[in-house]
Each structure stands twice: as C-alpha cells, then as structure tokens.
Write an enzyme that holds these catalytic residues in place. Structure first.
Site, PDB file in Angstrom:
ATOM      1  N   LYS A 204       0.900  -1.383   0.112  1.00 33.92           N
ATOM      2  CA  LYS A 204       0.190  -0.091   0.030  1.00 33.92           C
ATOM      3  C   LYS A 204       0.760   1.121   0.231  1.00 33.92           C
ATOM      4  O   LYS A 204       0.598   2.108  -0.810  1.00 33.92           O
ATOM      5  CB  LYS A 204      -0.896  -0.036   1.150  1.00 33.92           C
ATOM      6  CG  LYS A 204      -1.689   1.277   1.656  1.00 33.92           C
ATOM      7  CD  LYS A 204      -2.744   1.070   2.549  1.00 33.92           C
ATOM      8  CE  LYS A 204      -3.389   2.078   2.942  1.00 33.92           C
ATOM      9  NZ  LYS A 204      -3.922   2.183   4.286  1.00 33.92           N
ATOM     10  N   GLU A 210      10.893  -4.613   3.480  1.00 36.82           N
ATOM     11  CA  GLU A 210      11.016  -6.224   3.344  1.00 36.82           C
ATOM     12  C   GLU A 210      10.504  -6.241   1.922  1.00 36.82           C
ATOM     13  O   GLU A 210      11.101  -6.880   0.924  1.00 36.82           O
ATOM     14  CB  GLU A 210       9.978  -7.010   4.246  1.00 36.82           C
ATOM     15  CG  GLU A 210      10.396  -7.036   5.479  1.00 36.82           C
ATOM     16  CD  GLU A 210       9.960  -5.933   6.560  1.00 36.82           C
ATOM     17  OE1 GLU A 210       9.610  -4.693   5.933  1.00 36.82           O
ATOM     18  OE2 GLU A 210       9.914  -5.993   7.758  1.00 36.82           O
ATOM     19  N   GLY A 265      -4.525  -1.850   5.499  1.00 34.87           N
ATOM     20  CA  GLY A 265      -3.676  -3.088   4.911  1.00 34.87           C
ATOM     21  C   GLY A 265      -4.314  -4.411   5.419  1.00 34.87           C
ATOM     22  O   GLY A 265      -4.313  -5.429   4.531  1.00 34.87           O
ATOM     23  N   ARG A 266      -4.602  -4.434   6.917  1.00 32.58           N
ATOM     24  CA  ARG A 266      -5.124  -5.887   7.165  1.00 32.58           C
ATOM     25  C   ARG A 266      -6.264  -6.164   6.791  1.00 32.58           C
ATOM     26  O   ARG A 266      -7.104  -7.174   7.295  1.00 32.58           O
ATOM     27  CB  ARG A 266      -4.800  -6.014   8.727  1.00 32.58           C
ATOM     28  CG  ARG A 266      -5.420  -4.742   9.673  1.00 32.58           C
ATOM     29  CD  ARG A 266      -4.803  -4.648  10.944  1.00 32.58           C
ATOM     30  NE  ARG A 266      -5.339  -3.435  11.688  1.00 32.58           N
ATOM     31  CZ  ARG A 266      -4.732  -2.393  11.867  1.00 32.58           C
ATOM     32  NH1 ARG A 266      -3.500  -2.170  11.008  1.00 32.58           N
ATOM     33  NH2 ARG A 266      -5.031  -1.226  12.368  1.00 32.58           N
ATOM     34  N   GLU A 351      -3.082  -5.918  15.684  1.00 27.38           N
ATOM     35  CA  GLU A 351      -2.632  -4.570  15.300  1.00 27.38           C
ATOM     36  C   GLU A 351      -3.768  -3.599  15.120  1.00 27.38           C
ATOM     37  O   GLU A 351      -3.566  -2.514  15.360  1.00 27.38           O
ATOM     38  CB  GLU A 351      -2.149  -4.728  13.604  1.00 27.38           C
ATOM     39  CG  GLU A 351      -1.260  -3.670  13.213  1.00 27.38           C
ATOM     40  CD  GLU A 351      -0.614  -3.942  11.660  1.00 27.38           C
ATOM     41  OE1 GLU A 351      -1.536  -3.831  10.727  1.00 27.38           O
ATOM     42  OE2 GLU A 351       0.599  -3.760  11.910  1.00 27.38           O
ATOM     43  N   HIS A 382      -1.843 -32.314  19.908  1.00 32.62           N
ATOM     44  CA  HIS A 382      -0.656 -33.186  20.483  1.00 32.62           C
ATOM     45  C   HIS A 382       0.605 -32.304  20.839  1.00 32.62           C
ATOM     46  O   HIS A 382       1.581 -32.429  20.932  1.00 32.62           O
ATOM     47  CB  HIS A 382      -0.173 -34.008  19.301  1.00 32.62           C
ATOM     48  CG  HIS A 382      -1.107 -34.982  18.794  1.00 32.62           C
ATOM     49  ND1 HIS A 382      -1.161 -36.281  19.379  1.00 32.62           N
ATOM     50  CD2 HIS A 382      -2.462 -34.949  17.977  1.00 32.62           C
ATOM     51  CE1 HIS A 382      -2.158 -36.895  18.996  1.00 32.62           C
ATOM     52  NE2 HIS A 382      -2.979 -36.214  18.118  1.00 32.62           N
ATOM     53  N   LYS A 510      10.678   0.261  13.138  1.00 34.46           N
ATOM     54  CA  LYS A 510      11.052   0.300  11.726  1.00 34.46           C
ATOM     55  C   LYS A 510      12.207   1.355  11.667  1.00 34.46           C
ATOM     56  O   LYS A 510      13.262   1.388  10.957  1.00 34.46           O
ATOM     57  CB  LYS A 510      10.041   0.815  11.090  1.00 34.46           C
ATOM     58  CG  LYS A 510       8.888  -0.388  10.729  1.00 34.46           C
ATOM     59  CD  LYS A 510       7.901   0.486   9.613  1.00 34.46           C
ATOM     60  CE  LYS A 510       6.619  -0.569   9.469  1.00 34.46           C
ATOM     61  NZ  LYS A 510       5.587  -0.091   8.814  1.00 34.46           N
TER      62      LYS A 510
END
Ligand SMILES: O=P(O)(O)OC[C@H]1O[C@](O)(CO)[C@@H](O)[C@@H]1O
Length: 545
Positions: A204, A210, A265-266, A351, A382, A510
C-alpha cells in the site's frame, strides 16, 4: 464519528463485572441443566455460518446485561457509521471502507465506489490475461507462476485465501514471499523459471523495507536470467496507493493497480491486494468470496445485537478480557486449508486492538486486545492443548469447523470433525478426580496407584469455547468468515473506546531498524546505542570481518 465512551463509562459494565465474578465458580454444565434450551438459545446464524456460544461462562441473565452493554456502546449505530464511511480512523482522519470493496452498490459513496468498480475490472483483466496464457514473459513463454511480494496485510490475507481455497484453484501457481530474510525469496525461487514467473509487488505504501528489498532482488534474478530492463513490464505488477514510488521502482502505470488510504492493510484482501487470489482462483470464485463478505456486511448492518454474530463475538471477547482477566484468545480451525487463519487473525486483531490509549488519546485503565494464537486441528491437540485442558490460564477458544471436505475422503474427514467436537466437549466437561480414579482402576491399576495418579489425570473442564460451523470451506463461506472477524474486531475496539484502524506501535522499530542498518554499513553516529545493542553489534562485526 463522535468518539466512543470508555468501557468503564457504560452503565452495564459494573454490573457485568459483578456477574462475571459470580459466574467464575459456576459450572457451564449446570447452566445447560438449568437453562433447558441453551443449546438452541445460545446460537446465532448468518451468511451460512452458525455460531454456537452455549459453552460459555454466561447465563441468560448475564447475556441480557452483555447485550445491554452492546446497546449502550451503540454498536448498531457504530456499524452503520463504519459501513457508511464515517471517519472511524480518527488519528489519520479517514474512514475504513473495506466493506465497500465487496459491495454491489454504495449509496452516498458513489465516487469511491466507481474507483472500486474500475479496480475490479483491472483485476479481472489481469486474472484473465494470466490464466489464458496471454501474458507472456521475456522469452515469449506464458506465465505459469505468480509470486506475491508483500508483508503484513499485503501478504497474510491473500496467502490465507489462496491456501484455504486450493480446491478451487486453476492452473497458475501462486507463491508468497514476505520476510526480508533472503532465505524466503531464495527458497521460493528455487523451483521457478524466470521466463514464466510474474511478480506482484504488493505494498500500500510502497515504502516497506521487506517488500522493496525482495522486489529489487526479484528484479535482479530476472535480469541475471537474461531479461532486459524493457522486459520488466512483462514480469511485474504493482498494487499500491503510491504510484510515484512504484514508477520509481520501474513498474509502469499500466501495470499498477490501486489501493486507497481509506482501506487498512489488514482489511485489504478484498481489493487489488487480493489479485494473487483472483489469479489463483479465477475471477468467478473471487467474486463469490466478495459476495460471502457482503452477506456478512448485510447481516452486521441489520441484525439486532442479540442475533448479530460480530457483535456477540466482540461482547464475549470483552466479557472474558475485562470480566475474567483473560489475556488470551485461541482460534482452532479444524481444516488444514485454514491453518494460516490464526496468523491472519493475529494481525487483524492485535494490530487493530493492541492499544493502550482511547481514541481521544487518554490513557486506558483496563485491558484491551488479548493475545491471539492457535493452529490447525488436530496438530495442536498433540502440543498446546495440554495447557488448554489442564493449565492455569483462562484461554477462551473459537473452534472453526467446516463439516465437509473437498478431498473426497469423507470417512477420514469424519475423524477430523469428531476430534473438533471432542475437544470442544472435553473443554466443557473435563474429568473429575473420581472419574480419573475409576478410569485408572478400569485399566487394571491397583487402588494406591490409581489414587496417586488421579490428580494428574483430572481436568477441571468448564473452559469456555465457541464453535463456528459451516457446510464447507468455499469462497463464499471464507469471505463471510473473514468479514465476521473484521467486524468483531471493530466492535471490540468500539467497546474499548479505541481506534482499531491505526498502527503507530509498529513505527519505532522500523525507524530504529534503519538507524542500526546504517550503523552496520559504517555510517558514523555521535551517540552510541544502549550497551546491550552495541555489544551485539560488536559480535555481528566479528562474524562479518
Ligand atoms: O502494504 P505495506 O504498505 O507494504 O504495509 C505492510 C504492512 O506493514 C504495516 O504497516 C505494519 O508495519 C501493516 O499495517 C501493513 O499491512
């Protein structure tokens, strides 16, 4: 939108805390006996999803007060405000219009909706072009593989949807690279042919370290394989609200699909951020995915609090966080394709609601969003289910239970469903020390040994859990499920009086990361870092030099 009152200002809150403290020692099984129709009365349904919240530390009276809390927080009005484009993200002065991305009309929001329709046409165009083999790489061969490079909301949603809907997938393989660790990109590219690989740079902001780092490495991989710079348009698409940065990266305008600042974004998988899913699934399936979410939006907008799935789930979240001090929420999808749902929900909920100040900036003196975790059933059984059954912490659970499988292996799938139901029931009923002793004696242990081991086998039960069941994982049901959790997240944020649509907490790390990287690259600084970080940097230099 006027700011929300604090949870503690809502008149029902004090009474609810007292009720919660009474119900802590109540047996849910006793509630089933007392409230004969509980298995039907504590159920709500919408968009093909059935929420069973009967196995909770909540009786009829407490539920009535909880519903009042929802009314006092004006959740129905807040839902209208969200869906209608009110400025719910007050710190950034924006609406949060993810619902518009799956709408079929939008009275009052025509301008934005026209952009959405235009973006859908672009998505459809690219999905069709790639699936038909029309899109060709630098050698003239058709594209066979798509790699989405993005992180956070530009990765988790599309990755979840593509994974979950594999049975609906066409011929194009979609891959996802997120981590700045070069191993992520390297592993993904290992089996891919540069001549037939297309990258979607999904960001966005088009500023994310990254994504840009991986994007540049992907570009170099293509050039090393013989592509010319002039070929790059055959191999790169960008999804972004920052067209200038995409152009600077080298993606031409025709290859850019839009994002908008009024979509978080999410919350963006429904936009062009979901292009990789539309390519993998084909446009019709992607539309069904949008339709499923739109059906949940319609329910959220119109159902009364008592029947409203997102509102009920958020009220339960607040009930346990603020009435019982639960710091956890566990999500257990009994479906391999939904294995990534907890990862997706971690970003969505943590977030959004991992905040310590109210929307107006004042400090909160109560807990907000819990830690969300989980894994696909039956693997967790398990592993961490030991803690769910016998640990000391309260961990309310959501079981996600599709009732049929696409595998064609109905008999084996029956085992999966049985396991999910068994876990939900075991959390409810537990096992008394007497029952434990009896079972040990039945296994042939002598009385003394049975006595010694009984406390270890005993389980308290009475551990609250919901079951969200539905016919099958389809584009429609997945759309509805994701939208359900989106709206639940919003309602919980409203109950806590916070802004669920900003994420300032991720920024400091960041900034420090950039500073440390520059120091590692030899840039001088006058002030040293803290001694522990300096020592680690010195250790890193030993290995580098
Ligand atoms: O799509 P972008 O701008 O690259 O951002 C990726 C992610 O980074 C974040 O801003 C957090 O760092 C998320 O909110 C977002 O989903």
């Amino acid at each position: 939108m006027t700011s929300s009152p604090l949870l503690t200002d809502l008149p029902a809150f004090g009474e609810l805390q007292a009720l919660a403290s009474d119900l802590k020692s109540t047996s849910i099984q006793a509630l089933f006996e007392r409230e004969g129709n509980r298995a039907e009365a504590f159920v709500a349904q919408a968009a093909g999803l059935r929420l069973d919240y009967s196995k909770h530390l909540l009786d009829g009276a407490a539920r009535a007060r909880l519903l009042e809390l929802g009314e006092q927080a004006q959740l129905p009005r807040k839902a209208q405000a969200l869906l209608g484009g009110a400025e719910v993200n007050n710190t950034e002065g924006r609406p949060a219009l993810h619902s518009l991305l799956r709408a079929s009309s939008a009275p009052g929001l025509e301008d934005k909706f026209a952009e959405v329709v235009e973006a859908r046409a672009q998505m459809r165009h690219w999905a069709g072009r790639i699936n038909s083999g029309e899109q060709r790489g630098f050698s003239g061969a058709a594209i066979t593989d798509v790699v989405n490079i993005g992180i956070g909301g530009s990765d988790l949603g599309p990755r979840l949807v593509t994974d979950a809907l594999k049975p609906f997938q066409g011929d194009i393989n979609c891959h996802y690279v997120a981590n700045v660790d070069p191993a992520d990109l390297q592993d993904t590219l290992l089996d891919l042919d540069p001549a037939t690989t297309l990258f979607i740079i999904c960001s966005k902001s088009f500023r994310t370290e990254e994504t840009l780092t991986n994007g540049l490495a992907a570009r170099a991989w293509l050039i090393n394989a013989g592509a010319e710079v002039s070929d790059l348009d055959k191999h790169f698409l960008a999804i972004t609200s920052n067209l200038a940065a995409a152009a600077e990266f080298g993606v031409s305008g025709d290859n850019c699909l839009p994002m908008w600042d009024w979509v978080g974004g999410r919350y963006s998988v429904w936009s062009a951020v979901g292009l990789s899913c539309a390519i993998a699934l084909g446009w019709e399936h992607f539309e069904q995915f949008l339709d499923g979410a739109a059906a949940m939006d319609a329910h959220f907008a119109s159902a009364p609090v008592a029947d409203n799935l997102p509102m009920l789930m958020s009220l339960l979240e607040v009930w346990y966080c603020n009435g019982f001090g639960a710091g956890n929420h566990v999500v257990l999808p009994y479906d391999q394709g939904l294995a990534r749902l907890p990862d997706f929900l971690q970003q969505l909920t943590m977030e959004s609601n991992g905040k310590r100040v109210a929307a107006d900036g004042s400090a909160l003196d109560y807990d907000t969003g819990p830690v969300l975790w989980g894994s696909a059933g039956t693997m967790g059984q398990h592993s961490f289910h030991q803690l769910l059954h016998q640990g000391t912490r309260l961990c309310p659970v959501d079981f996600i239970l599709p009732l049929t499988t696409h595998t064609g292996m109905a008999e084996q799938h029956q085992r999966l469903v049985a396991n999910g139901l068994a876990q939900s029931r075991a959390l409810l009923v537990g096992r008394t020390p007497d029952e434990a002793r009896e079972s040990l004696l039945a296994r042939g242990l002598d009385a003394a040994e049975a006595e010694r081991l009984a406390p270890h086998l005993a389980m308290p039960g009475n551990r609250p859990n919901s079951v969200i069941s539905f016919a099958a994982v389809t584009p429609h049901s997945l759309g509805a499920l994701i939208a359900l959790y989106e709206h639940r997240t919003f309602c919980s944020g409203q109950l806590w009086g916070i802004n669920s649509f900003d994420q300032w907490g991720v920024e400091l790390g960041k900034e420090i990361g950039v500073d440390i990287f520059q120091r590692m690259a030899g840039e001088a600084r006058t002030a040293p870092l803290d001694p522990a970080t300096e020592a680690l940097l010195a250790q890193w230099r030993q290995y580098r030099d």
